[in-house]
Write a protein that holds these residues in place. Sequence first.
Motif, PDB file in Angstrom:
ATOM      1  N   GLY A  45      77.712 -37.121  62.441  1.00  0.00           N
ATOM      2  CA  GLY A  45      77.896 -35.675  62.608  1.00  0.00           C
ATOM      3  C   GLY A  45      77.383 -34.913  61.390  1.00  0.00           C
ATOM      4  N   MET A  46      76.862 -35.660  60.398  1.00  0.00           N
ATOM      5  CA  MET A  46      76.341 -35.001  59.201  1.00  0.00           C
ATOM      6  C   MET A  46      75.028 -34.299  59.538  1.00  0.00           C
ATOM      7  SD  MET A  46      77.291 -37.545  56.053  1.00  0.00           S
ATOM      8  CE  MET A  46      76.238 -38.873  56.553  1.00  0.00           C
ATOM      9  N   ASN A  47      74.738 -33.287  58.718  1.00  0.00           N
ATOM     10  CA  ASN A  47      73.618 -32.433  59.045  1.00  0.00           C
ATOM     11  C   ASN A  47      72.358 -32.714  58.244  1.00  0.00           C
ATOM     12  OD1 ASN A  47      75.180 -31.040  60.958  1.00  0.00           O
ATOM     13  ND2 ASN A  47      76.140 -29.856  59.310  1.00  0.00           N
ATOM     14  N   PHE A  48      72.190 -33.947  57.749  1.00  0.00           N
ATOM     15  CA  PHE A  48      70.947 -34.254  57.027  1.00  0.00           C
ATOM     16  C   PHE A  48      69.755 -34.089  57.958  1.00  0.00           C
ATOM     17  CE2 PHE A  48      74.039 -36.442  54.394  1.00  0.00           C
ATOM     18  CZ  PHE A  48      73.615 -36.102  53.122  1.00  0.00           C
ATOM     19  N   LYS A  49      68.683 -33.613  57.332  1.00  0.00           N
ATOM     20  CA  LYS A  49      67.458 -33.410  58.118  1.00  0.00           C
ATOM     21  C   LYS A  49      66.958 -34.744  58.640  1.00  0.00           C
ATOM     22  CE  LYS A  49      66.399 -29.175  58.373  1.00  0.00           C
ATOM     23  NZ  LYS A  49      66.377 -28.272  57.215  1.00  0.00           N
ATOM     24  N   TRP A  50      66.745 -35.643  57.682  1.00  0.00           N
ATOM     25  CA  TRP A  50      66.110 -36.902  58.008  1.00  0.00           C
ATOM     26  C   TRP A  50      67.135 -37.974  58.366  1.00  0.00           C
ATOM     27  CZ3 TRP A  50      65.513 -41.938  56.016  1.00  0.00           C
ATOM     28  CH2 TRP A  50      64.458 -42.650  56.595  1.00  0.00           C
ATOM     29  N   MET A  51      67.537 -38.010  59.646  1.00  0.00           N
ATOM     30  CA  MET A  51      68.423 -39.061  60.128  1.00  0.00           C
ATOM     31  C   MET A  51      67.779 -39.606  61.382  1.00  0.00           C
ATOM     32  SD  MET A  51      72.149 -37.290  59.590  1.00  0.00           S
ATOM     33  CE  MET A  51      73.112 -38.683  60.073  1.00  0.00           C
ATOM     34  N   PRO A  52      66.824 -40.563  61.189  1.00  0.00           N
ATOM     35  CA  PRO A  52      65.937 -40.968  62.299  1.00  0.00           C
ATOM     36  C   PRO A  52      66.714 -41.402  63.543  1.00  0.00           C
ATOM     37  CG  PRO A  52      65.802 -42.511  60.439  1.00  0.00           C
ATOM     38  CD  PRO A  52      66.625 -41.365  59.986  1.00  0.00           C
ATOM     39  N   GLU A  53      67.844 -42.098  63.410  1.00  0.00           N
ATOM     40  CA  GLU A  53      68.516 -42.619  64.596  1.00  0.00           C
ATOM     41  C   GLU A  53      68.977 -41.516  65.528  1.00  0.00           C
ATOM     42  OE1 GLU A  53      69.640 -42.620  61.556  1.00  0.00           O
ATOM     43  OE2 GLU A  53      71.771 -43.006  61.350  1.00  0.00           O
ATOM     44  N   LEU A  54      69.159 -40.322  64.960  1.00  0.00           N
ATOM     45  CA  LEU A  54      69.616 -39.229  65.808  1.00  0.00           C
ATOM     46  C   LEU A  54      68.559 -38.860  66.851  1.00  0.00           C
ATOM     47  CD1 LEU A  54      71.424 -36.812  63.311  1.00  0.00           C
ATOM     48  CD2 LEU A  54      72.388 -38.617  64.764  1.00  0.00           C
ATOM     49  N   ASP A  55      67.309 -39.206  66.517  1.00  0.00           N
ATOM     50  CA  ASP A  55      66.240 -38.819  67.422  1.00  0.00           C
ATOM     51  C   ASP A  55      65.887 -39.912  68.420  1.00  0.00           C
ATOM     52  OD1 ASP A  55      66.056 -36.399  66.043  1.00  0.00           O
ATOM     53  OD2 ASP A  55      64.852 -37.399  64.479  1.00  0.00           O
ATOM     54  N   TRP A  56      66.435 -41.098  68.212  1.00  0.00           N
ATOM     55  CA  TRP A  56      66.155 -42.174  69.158  1.00  0.00           C
ATOM     56  C   TRP A  56      66.626 -41.828  70.557  1.00  0.00           C
ATOM     57  CZ3 TRP A  56      68.390 -46.831  65.897  1.00  0.00           C
ATOM     58  CH2 TRP A  56      67.634 -46.968  64.728  1.00  0.00           C
TER      59      TRP A  56
END
Lengths: 321, 321, 321, 321, 321
Positions: free
Chosen positions: B282-293
């Motif tokens: 739920g963190m708002n880091f830009k670069w969190m690749p798994e969120l885009d999987w």
Amino acid sequence: MLINCAAYKEGRKLDEIPVEKISDYIARDDCFVWVALKDPEPAELDVMQREFGLHELAIEDARHGHQNPKVEEYGDSLFVVVKTVDLVEGELKVGEVDIFVGKNYVLSVRSESQQSFLGVRARSEREPHLLKHGPSFVVYALMDAVVDHYFPIVEALEDELDKIELNMFENAAERSNIKRLYQLKRKVMVLKHVVSPLMESAGKLYGGRVPAMFANSQDYFRDVYDHLNRINASIDAIRDTINTAIQVNLSMVAIDDSEVNKRLAAWAAIFAVATAFAGIWGMNFKWMPELDWRYGYPAALGLMASVCSYLYVRFRKARWL
Amino acid sequence: MLINCAAYKEGRKLDEIPVEKISDYIARDDCFVWVALKDPEPAELDVMQREFGLHELAIEDARHGHQNPKVEEYGDSLFVVVKTVDLVEGELKVGEVDIFVGKNYVLSVRSESQQSFLGVRARSEREPHLLKHGPSFVVYALMDAVVDHYFPIVEALEDELDKIELNMFENAAERSNIKRLYQLKRKVMVLKHVVSPLMESAGKLYGGRVPAMFANSQDYFRDVYDHLNRINASIDAIRDTINTAIQVNLSMVAIDDSEVNKRLAAWAAIFAVATAFAGIWGMNFKWMPELDWRYGYPAALGLMASVCSYLYVRFRKARWL
Amino acid sequence: MLINCAAYKEGRKLDEIPVEKISDYIARDDCFVWVALKDPEPAELDVMQREFGLHELAIEDARHGHQNPKVEEYGDSLFVVVKTVDLVEGELKVGEVDIFVGKNYVLSVRSESQQSFLGVRARSEREPHLLKHGPSFVVYALMDAVVDHYFPIVEALEDELDKIELNMFENAAERSNIKRLYQLKRKVMVLKHVVSPLMESAGKLYGGRVPAMFANSQDYFRDVYDHLNRINASIDAIRDTINTAIQVNLSMVAIDDSEVNKRLAAWAAIFAVATAFAGIWGMNFKWMPELDWRYGYPAALGLMASVCSYLYVRFRKARWL
Amino acid sequence: MLINCAAYKEGRKLDEIPVEKISDYIARDDCFVWVALKDPEPAELDVMQREFGLHELAIEDARHGHQNPKVEEYGDSLFVVVKTVDLVEGELKVGEVDIFVGKNYVLSVRSESQQSFLGVRARSEREPHLLKHGPSFVVYALMDAVVDHYFPIVEALEDELDKIELNMFENAAERSNIKRLYQLKRKVMVLKHVVSPLMESAGKLYGGRVPAMFANSQDYFRDVYDHLNRINASIDAIRDTINTAIQVNLSMVAIDDSEVNKRLAAWAAIFAVATAFAGIWGMNFKWMPELDWRYGYPAALGLMASVCSYLYVRFRKARWL
Amino acid sequence: MLINCAAYKEGRKLDEIPVEKISDYIARDDCFVWVALKDPEPAELDVMQREFGLHELAIEDARHGHQNPKVEEYGDSLFVVVKTVDLVEGELKVGEVDIFVGKNYVLSVRSESQQSFLGVRARSEREPHLLKHGPSFVVYALMDAVVDHYFPIVEALEDELDKIELNMFENAAERSNIKRLYQLKRKVMVLKHVVSPLMESAGKLYGGRVPAMFANSQDYFRDVYDHLNRINASIDAIRDTINTAIQVNLSMVAIDDSEVNKRLAAWAAIFAVATAFAGIWGMNFKWMPELDWRYGYPAALGLMASVCSYLYVRFRKARWL
Ligand SMILES: [Mg+2]
Ligand SMILES: [Mg+2]
Ligand SMILES: [Mg+2]
Ligand SMILES: [Mg+2]
Ligand SMILES: [Mg+2]
Ligand SMILES: [Mg+2]
Ligand SMILES: [Mg+2]
Ligand SMILES: [Mg+2]
Ligand SMILES: [Mg+2]
Ligand SMILES: [Mg+2]
Ligand SMILES: [Mg+2]
Ligand SMILES: [Mg+2]
Ligand SMILES: [Mg+2]
Ligand SMILES: [Mg+2]
Ligand SMILES: [Mg+2]
Ligand SMILES: [Mg+2]
Ligand SMILES: [Mg+2]
Ligand SMILES: [Mg+2]
Ligand SMILES: [Mg+2]
Ligand SMILES: [Mg+2]
Ligand SMILES: [Mg+2]
Ligand SMILES: [Mg+2]
Ligand SMILES: [Mg+2]
Ligand SMILES: [Mg+2]
Ligand SMILES: [Mg+2]
Ligand SMILES: [Mg+2]
Ligand SMILES: [Mg+2]
Ligand SMILES: [Mg+2]
Ligand SMILES: [Mg+2]
Ligand SMILES: [Mg+2]
Ligand SMILES: [Mg+2]
């Protein structure tokens, strides 16, 4: 139920005699009569009272049963109560033997008891040099047989205690430990109330002022007393150990619980830290520069892991984990 | 209130007699007087003191009541106090019977007691061969009646204990167990303080140095003593068991509580893990690749479920759950 | 096994004698026989019974072993049981010495005991002025040797208690404390049941009515009694202290646990506050003006840190942390 | 301070007499002297020692005070110590009365006591037929007055116990319960140490071997003993009940605490579930189809509510809530 | 070390005498010898044994020390052991005084004791009318001096108990309370084992069958006994109170802990509610209309605050906070 009714002379059996002849035989000076009843009908006891001339209060006790072990003098005769104990499927079954003794008769009345005394009679008849001592030897032989049965009971209780003890230090919080300790205590108390008054009574049959007809069997009754004394000491030791074990078990539960508490606290702390960090970076402030960093996310994960690991190691050292 | 006032001769009732004639009858050598009072007025006691010539200190005790059970000698006469016990709606009601005994009289004064002794008198009058023994037999008959009433009380207390015990191992944390144990203990102590001094007193009426007029009733008083001894042993056993039960109950509560603690800790751990994972994603880091999987979400749910299940199984094995 | 068999006259050894000659020597008036057996075969005991004319009940006790310490008179002779205690690898090993004493003989039967009494015999033979007192002195010398062995045992138990005690106040929650206390208690009870009946028995060998042949050794047996009395007092002190230590240990665990609880509660509160704040600013409301502030994020972190620090300080002051 | 100094003859007061005349009066055979002091100066005690010829050790005890209750014989005279007890603002105040008694004198020395014995003297003077018995009756009258004061004290302590008991079952965790139990126990022990040795001493004034001058007041001293016996039994009952109450209170606290624990665990579980769900749907995965559903939000709220309600009902049934 | 060696006649010192003359003086009929040793060498004791003709067993006791308090008769002479107690830096230091008494001698041997008895000798020499009583008075004077030293020790222990008690009700969970209670108990037990056997022994020096040479000092030894009795009663009271205090302290810790638990539970509930709400509005559902409201955020905060406040007030009322 009549089990046996026989007359003895100089240590040897004269004959089985009919119940109505008892009073004739005990009127003679040269022999004694030994009668055994088992769970008798009231009418049977009436006959015995008439034939032996038993005291009303003693016969009343035999009729009602559930007496405490005791030795009572009624004039020249004696009324002895002993309790038998059997271990049936883990439970103690208590029976009663009421013994009326006179100058030349013994009448034993066995109630609710699983033990037979045929062996006692057989053995006595094989030892005429002892049986010659008359009724006092018969009383000794009966008491000795009853008391010898207490030893395996005590050992069984000691074994049970050892088992509980072993389990207690490994699985303190098991309900069964404490329940078994409680039930063992109750059994021990039953045995105590059987043994302790009998020991006191046996103590009256040797030493100081003893009934005349027991004068020359004193060594034998001292031996019975000595057995009871050993049993009583074991019972007291078990009782005392159970009391200590109950307290020790409580302490073990408290220690167990306090360890659970520490682990709960330690893990709660570790996760609370992780969650707090995650919560912070989950906030929606516009200006949170680290959120935009290329490796912000792995750095954040790394920081969280480091802090949690540090806590883990510290808790480990403090033996909370 | 005067219940009864009669003269007896050789075990048979002569007649009901008026109160003023008491002193005349007890002046005679060939009969004895048996008077029964219930919750008497002071004036009634004054009359009795005069007619029987009772000792000031004894009559004072009767007047005040609330004595401990006892046997006191005043010259040739005796003052006996026994307590009656009744179980009324679960509560023990204690009453008192004060008995004045002389060479040829018995005066019983019953206070706050629910028990009537008319039955004792009726039975005694039906057995002239016993009543012939005179006042000592009357005292025995009264004490025997009182003591026989203790047995059902003891049984009721034992039953209550058995019930609490049963519940204790199933619902340790119920407040009522401990409250009932406490109240049972108080009841047992009331009974103990009634029985114990009476036993001690009864012990003075047979055996060693007994008052002359009781010399030929010793077997009877020994029987009373023996009954009291059995009751006393039962009371001691109940007392001891209650003490153990209180400790055992505390241990059961501690075990219960420690199980709750373990379950709390286990579930807290499981949910903390889930929440920590959710917090991280739920963190708002830009670069969190798994969120885009494409299957990031189900994979995350799967991972969370796996870890939680693993913990669940481990806690299960450790018996925390 | 026969260890020794010798005749003594006026305090000096006459000769080693063969077993079959024992009855001849004890028929003489001017000397006494001192025999020592160790873990004897039944046949050896049979021979001894014949040679010394021992009482059937006493020999039976020696045959079975596992007697309580005691002193029993059989006519002019005495049967004495004492228990030896050795500390082997932290465990108490209890052995038995059965002593038969007559006007001019002593027979000692040692069973399952690690202690040898050769030293006692050697020392006695070096002191003819004492050995001259005959069998009573030999009995004293044996008892004295056994009792002197109790002192180091008591000291070892006291040392163990001191060690547990020290650890208890530093690491209350260690399982080993309570387990060691329990095991120490059991050892102490073993010793108690060895010492206490022996003390009682020794008390019969001086003072009031003592067996004739012990009349002129009373000071010596009083000395043994006095030693036993000191040991018994130490045992009682250890027992009492163990009981207190068990309770104190429970209290220490409870205090430990309550401190863990406070720290858990304090840290839980601190993190709950941080998490709540983070949660609030992680909400997705459109209109949350502070989220857009330039320094909203550091301000939020600052506020969270301040509140947490404030809580930390307060908990510190309240001694929860 | 001298309170009273008078000579009595045949139960009637002859006259107040000056202190210097005491020795003259007690030299006479036909009267006795009764002196009362209160918190006396050393010099006053010196005069008394001279006039009455008191023993050095007895007068030393009176001088120092703080004696245990006792009865000591010094040749023909007696030294009696009794303690007075008063309840002042909830606290027990203990005073002392030292009584010197001889063939024809009584000297009472009252210290730190709030009770006056003027009433005892007045009542005694109104009953010359009793006072005629001389010093022994005066001693009885004084002891009786002191002992009668113990009854209301015992009742006050019993009332306090009843009040604590009532509160204990309703508000177990209140600190005041346990504190009041502790303080009550201390008070009871003070009373016990006043009553118990006095009872023992009073027991020496009747029955077996009593001092000659008390021979004909034995019934009276037995009455005092009997009162003390009742008080002592009540004290023992209170003591025993307090001990039980302390244990019961601990159990009640443990039950209370375990209920709090269960509720804490139950609510923690319920909220943890809600928070976990919220956390999951707060994750930032791209592909989370339910987030886009029209009624995803109410469905999620509904699901969360359902699960929480289900848990609530289950905890309710398990009596955790 | 020899402290003093003097001969006395009719209560007055004749002279200091050399050690070798002791046997000459005690051979005379008209005087007695009083010798004092302190931590003597073995050789010094050998000389004393020869000069006074002391019994081997008694001298052995003096040589080894560490005896229990006792009074032993050896023919016409007596061996008395008393223990001195000093409070040095909060610890009890126990010393020993062994006293050999004969018809006309007293030998006192002091070991490891901090107390000097020069004062006793000086005071005795100032009172020839008492010292005239001979050795028995010297023994009394020594015992009296030792026993008077016990009183301040008991008072110090009582003060320590009062201090612990006070702290216990204010800071129950402090480790030091329980540790101090434990250490106090150990000190009390040391004192008990010094006082209790001495009281028993002193009881043999008056009343029934006393050694001839003590016949006319009985009042004095009764006084010593009486002092010991008071001390013993105080010790028992402290012991009993410590036991109660240990239990009460455990209860106080449990109450403390249960309050912490309640506060923990209450705050956990309050924050859990806030966090749950925040979590819900932190979810990423598309359709969450309240997120778009103008005052959604303040409304949400208000709702959270209201619910939390409501909970706070409810917990306050339930006294959880
Ligand atoms: Mg025993
Ligand atoms: Mg016992
Ligand atoms: Mg016991
Ligand atoms: Mg015992
Ligand atoms: Mg025991
Ligand atoms: Mg016991
Ligand atoms: Mg009993
Ligand atoms: Mg009892
Ligand atoms: Mg009992
Ligand atoms: Mg009991
Ligand atoms: Mg019991
Ligand atoms: Mg306990
Ligand atoms: Mg002791
Ligand atoms: Mg003891
Ligand atoms: Mg003991
Ligand atoms: Mg003890
Ligand atoms: Mg003790
Ligand atoms: Mg306890
Ligand atoms: Mg406890
Ligand atoms: Mg009592
Ligand atoms: Mg008592
Ligand atoms: Mg008591
Ligand atoms: Mg008692
Ligand atoms: Mg009692
Ligand atoms: Mg009691
Ligand atoms: Mg307890
Ligand atoms: Mg006491
Ligand atoms: Mg004591
Ligand atoms: Mg005590
Ligand atoms: Mg006591
Ligand atoms: Mg006590």
